[in-house]
Every structure is written in C-alpha cells, then in structure tokens.
Design an enzyme around this catalytic site. Structure first.
Site, PDB file in Angstrom:
ATOM      1  CB  THR A 128      -0.913  -0.007   1.254  1.00  0.00           C
ATOM      2  OG1 THR A 128      -1.421   1.304   1.485  1.00  0.00           O
ATOM      3  CG2 THR A 128      -0.172  -0.413   2.517  1.00  0.00           C
ATOM      4  CG  ASP A 129      -1.181   4.981  -0.866  1.00  0.00           C
ATOM      5  OD1 ASP A 129      -1.688   4.313   0.059  1.00  0.00           O
ATOM      6  OD2 ASP A 129      -1.813   5.872  -1.474  1.00  0.00           O
ATOM      7  CD  GLU A 130      -3.255   3.508   4.290  1.00  0.00           C
ATOM      8  OE1 GLU A 130      -3.135   3.543   5.511  1.00  0.00           O
ATOM      9  OE2 GLU A 130      -4.334   3.341   3.698  1.00  0.00           O
ATOM     10  CE1 TYR A 153      -3.458  -2.468   5.866  1.00  0.00           C
ATOM     11  CE2 TYR A 153      -3.383  -0.121   5.336  1.00  0.00           C
ATOM     12  CZ  TYR A 153      -3.451  -1.448   4.933  1.00  0.00           C
ATOM     13  OH  TYR A 153      -3.513  -1.754   3.590  1.00  0.00           O
ATOM     14  CE  LYS A 157      -0.328  -4.609   3.102  1.00  0.00           C
ATOM     15  NZ  LYS A 157      -0.773  -5.949   2.614  1.00  0.00           N
TER      16      LYS A 157
HETATM   17  P1  NAD Z   1     -10.212  -6.783   2.515  1.00  0.00           P
HETATM   18  O1  NAD Z   1     -10.173  -6.422   3.960  1.00  0.00           O
HETATM   19  O2  NAD Z   1     -11.427  -6.489   1.720  1.00  0.00           O
HETATM   20  O3  NAD Z   1      -9.926  -8.352   2.343  1.00  0.00           O
HETATM   21  C1  NAD Z   1      -8.918  -9.014   3.040  1.00  0.00           C
HETATM   22  C2  NAD Z   1      -9.091 -10.512   2.790  1.00  0.00           C
HETATM   23  O4  NAD Z   1      -8.044 -11.210   3.482  1.00  0.00           O
HETATM   24  C3  NAD Z   1     -10.413 -11.070   3.295  1.00  0.00           C
HETATM   25  O5  NAD Z   1     -10.969 -11.946   2.346  1.00  0.00           O
HETATM   26  C4  NAD Z   1     -10.025 -11.816   4.558  1.00  0.00           C
HETATM   27  O6  NAD Z   1     -10.897 -12.897   4.875  1.00  0.00           O
HETATM   28  C5  NAD Z   1      -8.641 -12.299   4.201  1.00  0.00           C
HETATM   29  N1  NAD Z   1      -7.803 -12.585   5.375  1.00  0.00           N
HETATM   30  C6  NAD Z   1      -7.598 -11.778   6.451  1.00  0.00           C
HETATM   31  N2  NAD Z   1      -6.794 -12.389   7.326  1.00  0.00           N
HETATM   32  C7  NAD Z   1      -6.471 -13.591   6.790  1.00  0.00           C
HETATM   33  C8  NAD Z   1      -5.651 -14.662   7.226  1.00  0.00           C
HETATM   34  N3  NAD Z   1      -5.012 -14.621   8.403  1.00  0.00           N
HETATM   35  N4  NAD Z   1      -5.522 -15.737   6.420  1.00  0.00           N
HETATM   36  C9  NAD Z   1      -6.179 -15.791   5.226  1.00  0.00           C
HETATM   37  N5  NAD Z   1      -6.967 -14.815   4.782  1.00  0.00           N
HETATM   38  C10 NAD Z   1      -7.109 -13.719   5.549  1.00  0.00           C
HETATM   39  O7  NAD Z   1      -8.924  -6.110   1.893  1.00  0.00           O
HETATM   40  P2  NAD Z   1      -8.663  -5.418   0.478  1.00  0.00           P
HETATM   41  O8  NAD Z   1      -9.088  -4.017   0.555  1.00  0.00           O
HETATM   42  O9  NAD Z   1      -9.171  -6.293  -0.587  1.00  0.00           O
HETATM   43  O10 NAD Z   1      -7.076  -5.428   0.467  1.00  0.00           O
HETATM   44  C11 NAD Z   1      -6.352  -6.531  -0.077  1.00  0.00           C
HETATM   45  C12 NAD Z   1      -4.874  -6.236   0.004  1.00  0.00           C
HETATM   46  O11 NAD Z   1      -4.583  -5.029  -0.703  1.00  0.00           O
HETATM   47  C13 NAD Z   1      -4.365  -6.018   1.424  1.00  0.00           C
HETATM   48  O12 NAD Z   1      -3.099  -6.628   1.534  1.00  0.00           O
HETATM   49  C14 NAD Z   1      -4.255  -4.511   1.562  1.00  0.00           C
HETATM   50  O13 NAD Z   1      -3.256  -4.142   2.471  1.00  0.00           O
HETATM   51  C15 NAD Z   1      -3.886  -4.131   0.139  1.00  0.00           C
HETATM   52  N6  NAD Z   1      -4.284  -2.784  -0.288  1.00  0.00           N
HETATM   53  C16 NAD Z   1      -5.578  -2.363  -0.132  1.00  0.00           C
HETATM   54  C17 NAD Z   1      -5.938  -1.095  -0.611  1.00  0.00           C
HETATM   55  C18 NAD Z   1      -7.371  -0.610  -0.520  1.00  0.00           C
HETATM   56  O14 NAD Z   1      -7.637   0.541  -0.857  1.00  0.00           O
HETATM   57  N7  NAD Z   1      -8.323  -1.428  -0.088  1.00  0.00           N
HETATM   58  C19 NAD Z   1      -4.990  -0.262  -1.197  1.00  0.00           C
HETATM   59  C20 NAD Z   1      -3.668  -0.737  -1.332  1.00  0.00           C
HETATM   60  C21 NAD Z   1      -3.335  -1.996  -0.879  1.00  0.00           C
HETATM   61  P1  TYD Z   2     -10.081   4.854   4.489  1.00  0.00           P
HETATM   62  O1  TYD Z   2     -11.074   4.397   3.477  1.00  0.00           O
HETATM   63  O2  TYD Z   2     -10.161   4.329   5.870  1.00  0.00           O
HETATM   64  O3  TYD Z   2      -8.643   4.614   3.852  1.00  0.00           O
HETATM   65  P2  TYD Z   2      -7.171   5.070   4.389  1.00  0.00           P
HETATM   66  O4  TYD Z   2      -6.538   3.755   4.581  1.00  0.00           O
HETATM   67  O5  TYD Z   2      -6.620   5.903   3.280  1.00  0.00           O
HETATM   68  O6  TYD Z   2      -7.277   5.814   5.652  1.00  0.00           O
HETATM   69  O7  TYD Z   2     -10.155   6.435   4.583  1.00  0.00           O
HETATM   70  C1  TYD Z   2      -9.890   7.244   3.457  1.00  0.00           C
HETATM   71  C2  TYD Z   2      -9.906   8.682   3.907  1.00  0.00           C
HETATM   72  O8  TYD Z   2     -11.214   9.011   4.402  1.00  0.00           O
HETATM   73  C3  TYD Z   2      -8.949   8.949   5.047  1.00  0.00           C
HETATM   74  O9  TYD Z   2      -8.396  10.271   4.885  1.00  0.00           O
HETATM   75  C4  TYD Z   2      -9.819   8.919   6.270  1.00  0.00           C
HETATM   76  C5  TYD Z   2     -11.155   9.456   5.757  1.00  0.00           C
HETATM   77  N1  TYD Z   2     -12.342   8.922   6.453  1.00  0.00           N
HETATM   78  C6  TYD Z   2     -13.316   9.801   6.940  1.00  0.00           C
HETATM   79  O10 TYD Z   2     -13.196  11.028   6.790  1.00  0.00           O
HETATM   80  N2  TYD Z   2     -14.394   9.282   7.576  1.00  0.00           N
HETATM   81  C7  TYD Z   2     -14.552   7.947   7.765  1.00  0.00           C
HETATM   82  O11 TYD Z   2     -15.577   7.529   8.369  1.00  0.00           O
HETATM   83  C8  TYD Z   2     -13.569   7.054   7.259  1.00  0.00           C
HETATM   84  C9  TYD Z   2     -13.697   5.570   7.415  1.00  0.00           C
HETATM   85  C10 TYD Z   2     -12.466   7.597   6.607  1.00  0.00           C
END
Ligand code: NAD
Ligand code: TYD
Length: 345
Positions: A128-130, A153, A157
């Site tokens: 992630t960019d975080e 978090y 990561k």
């Molecule tokens: P999500 O929370 O929707 O899904 C996570 C999945 O992982 C779920 O299906 C969950 O059951 C599974 N999981 C959790 N713990 C587990 C374990 N111990 N063993 C097996 N499975 C497990 O997440 P997402 O938003 O789809 O993110 C997926 C990946 O992408 C993550 O690694 C996250 O850090 C990364 N990511 C997410 C975003 C975003 O905006 N959502 C951005 C950049 C990177």
């Molecule tokens: P989020 O979806 O939790 O992603 P990130 O991992 O980037 O924090 O939140 C995206 C942005 O929205 C972040 O700046 C926090 C803000 N946010 C709110 O303002 N209200 C909310 O209830 C949530 C969940 C996030």
C-alpha cells in the site's frame, strides 16, 4: 505462471483480481486461500465458481497456519503466490493492532517460507501507499523513498514489505511488490470511506468526515489496480517495488461532493467529526515506474468514484445484509461517541 495461489481472494481487491485473472489469462488455474474474516465473503466469488469452476478452487485457511499453507501449495502444485490476505482497515488497527501484526507480518512470513521451501516460487506482495506515511508539500513518493508508516496497519504492511525484500536478498526468492493507492469499486466492505459514505447516504445517515476533510487521497478504480498487478507479476523485475495509482489525489471533501452529486443526495448529509488519531493528511505516488512497463489507468478518480456509486446503488442485496450484525457493532464503537465539529466553509 500456471497455478496461482491468491491469498485473501474472498476480499474486495482479491475477488476483483481473481475475476480479472481468469478472464485475461485462459491458461491459469486459481486457488483462493482465505480465512473468511468479517471482510472475506464467499458470495464475492459466487459467479467465479459458476463461470470458471474447472479453473478455480477455494481453500478455507489462515495464512498464519504453515501446515495448511504448505499442504495447499503442494496439492495444487502452486508456482506463483499473490498475497492479498491482510487486516486492512486503519480504524480497526487503532482499536486493536493484534490481528494486524499476526496476519500482515507473521502471515506474510509463513507464505514466504512456504514459497522458499517449495523451491523459490514466484511471490507477489500486495502492499500500500500508506507505507510511505504522510507526504509533505508537493512531493510524490518514489519506490526508493524511506518507509515511514504511522498507523498500526501501515506499520504491519511496511514490515511485510521488508520481509519480502529480505527473502529476495537472502534466499533469491523471485519477488515483486505493488504499493497501491486507495481502491474503490465493487465488493468493498462498507467500513472504508467511499462505500461507507455511499451506503450511509443511501440510508439517509450522515457522512462522518474526519476533521476538516482536507486530507488527500488518490482514489483509483480497483480493476485498474488489478491490471497493473498482473503486468507487474508478468513483467516486473524481481526484487522491485512498483507504485500503483492514478497519480492524481483529491481532498476527501471533493470525493464526498462527487459521491453526493452522483447520488443526487444533499450536502447537508456531511457531518464533520473528531479526527482519526495519527491521521495521515496526504498520500501521493509517483507512478512513472509502473507506467514505464506499459500500464495506464482507464479511470480517473472522479470516474472511479461515480462508477462505484452506481454499483452500490444497483447492488443493495450485497451490502444491506452486511450493514447489520458485526458491522453495526463496529460502527457504534468507532462513531457512537465521536464528537461533531464545526468547520468553516
Ligand atoms: P479486505 O479487507 O477487503 O480483504 C482481506 C481478505 O483477506 C479477506 O478476504 C479476509 O478474509 C482475508 N484474510 C484476512 N486475514 C487472513 C488470514 N489470516 N488468512 C487468510 N486470509 C485472511 O482487503 P482489500 O481491501 O481487498 O485489500 C487486499 C490487500 O490489498 C491487502 O493486503 C491490503 O493491504 C492491500 N491494499 C488495499 C488497498 C485498498 O484501498 N483497499 C490499497 C492498497 C493496498
Ligand atoms: P479509508 O477508506 O479508511 O482509507 P485510508 O486507509 O486511506 O485511511 O479512509 C480514506 C480517507 O477518508 C482517510 O483520509 C480517512 C477518511 N475517512 C473519513 O473522513 N471518515 C470515515 O468515516 C472514514 C472511514 C475515513
């Protein structure tokens, strides 16, 4: 790449990636390995089972469980591991970091070990960019920038990224890492801001904007992220990380205005509330490296948000059941006692 293990494939990005992969590469077999936490849902993959049954398998397991991971890698003759499995929500990591360290750090180590023991399988880590932390001024994070995570978090990561790199350097594991900006699109659990705000607005519940809403995020469409990851897996250089995003961030308030406009819902739903602890104000990626591989996003952030609004508007049967049960308890815990703020403008 023939037999791919997609961990976390029942979650938001994972299920979109599984569909994308099966559609775009007719030669692959995909095994999803998922613990099915609150965020992992078999219904996210229901159509995959019916459309691609012969090229798809599901294993219910925890990535921290080495014996089940190794047994699965052997049984499906896995040659490539793509690791999406993670605890992913910053607000939950603030409430309880334990599962984040366990899954995101230790679980990644277990997968790396399984890949190493099996003769150095191809390994892609979804990061992630975080991990770069809050970005000052007009700087854009390059892949060589120091990792400076600030939430439990992002610290988890970033630790995983360091382990992935260590396995490349120490054991020669053929790894790549993608560092994605915020994803939006179908099947995102409604704790994340965009689906939370859409489903709140559709239920006439106020939208809790943290602080002044001037934080900046790059909201990219999930399928653009998926196409970049597939390209990185196929063409990326081993040992390298690649940023993935549109390279165009906007404020959270702009995101909210787009979303309300698409829903034709009133601005009066916006409610500023007490900020998140340690809130990163800005993420911003330099995406030149992945673009040099030949990738370009098809959606800009505004189109991505509008398309996401339409999906949630048309798919109430997916999100309505989620918003009861566990979700409601979580919502009350995070938002129940949160103070509202007066913000000018
Ligand atoms: P999500 O929370 O929707 O899904 C996570 C999945 O992982 C779920 O299906 C969950 O059951 C599974 N999981 C959790 N713990 C587990 C374990 N111990 N063993 C097996 N499975 C497990 O997440 P997402 O938003 O789809 O993110 C997926 C990946 O992408 C993550 O690694 C996250 O850090 C990364 N990511 C997410 C975003 C975003 O905006 N959502 C951005 C950049 C990177
Ligand atoms: P989020 O979806 O939790 O992603 P990130 O991992 O980037 O924090 O939140 C995206 C942005 O929205 C972040 O700046 C926090 C803000 N946010 C709110 O303002 N209200 C909310 O209830 C949530 C969940 C996030």
């Amino acid at each position: 790449m023939k037999n791919i293990l997609v961990t976390g494939g029942a979650g938001f990005i994972g299920c979109n990636f599984v569909r994308f992969l099966l559609r775009n590469d007719p030669g692959v077999h995909v095994t999803v390995y998922d613990k099915l936490t609150y965020a992992g849902r078999l219904e996210n993959l229901a159509d995959v089972e019916s459309r691609f049954g012969a090229r798809y398998a599901f294993v219910h397991g925890d990535i921290c469980d080495a014996s089940t991971v190794e047994e699965t890698v052997g049984r499906y003759d896995i040659d490539t591991i793509v690791n999406f499995a993670a605890e992913t929500h910053v607000d939950r990591s603030i409430l309880d970091p334990d599962a984040f360290v366990r899954t995101d750090v230790f679980g990644t180590y277990v997968l790396l070990e399984a890949a190493r023991k099996r003769g150095n399988l191809r390994f892609h880590q979804v990061s992630t960019d975080e991990v770069y932390g809050h970005i000052e001024g007009d700087h854009r994070s390059g892949e060589g920038d120091p990792l400076a995570p600030r939430s439990p978090y992002s610290a988890s990561k970033a630790s995983a990224d360091l382990f992935v790199n260590a396995y490349h350097v120490t054991y020669g594991l053929p790894v790549t890492i993608s560092r994605g900006a915020n994803n939006v699109g179908p099947y995102q659990y409604p704790e994340k801001v965009v689906p939370l705000f859409i489903t709140n607005a559709l239920s006439s519940i106020p939208l809790p904007v943290y602080g002044d809403g001037q934080q900046m995020r790059d909201y990219q469409y999930v399928l653009d992220h998926c196409s970049a990851m597939l390209l990185i897996i196929q063409e990326g250089s081993f040992g390298e990380a690649y940023n993935v995003g549109t390279g165009r961030e906007m404020t959270n308030l702009s995101m909210v205005e787009i979303l309300l406009d698409e829903l034709k819902a009133p601005r009066s739903l916006i409610q500023h509330v007490e900020d998140r602890e340690g809130h990163d104000r800005r993420y911003s990626l330099d995406v030149g490296k992945v673009m040099a591989l030949g990738w370009e996003p098809e959606h800009d952030p505004e189109e991505a948000i509008r398309a996401t609004v339409r999906w949630y508007r048309d798919n109430e049967s997916w999100w309505k059941p989620i918003r009861g049960g566990e979700f409601q308890e979580y919502y009350d815990q995070v938002y129940g006692d949160r103070k509202t703020l007066e913000v000018d403008g």
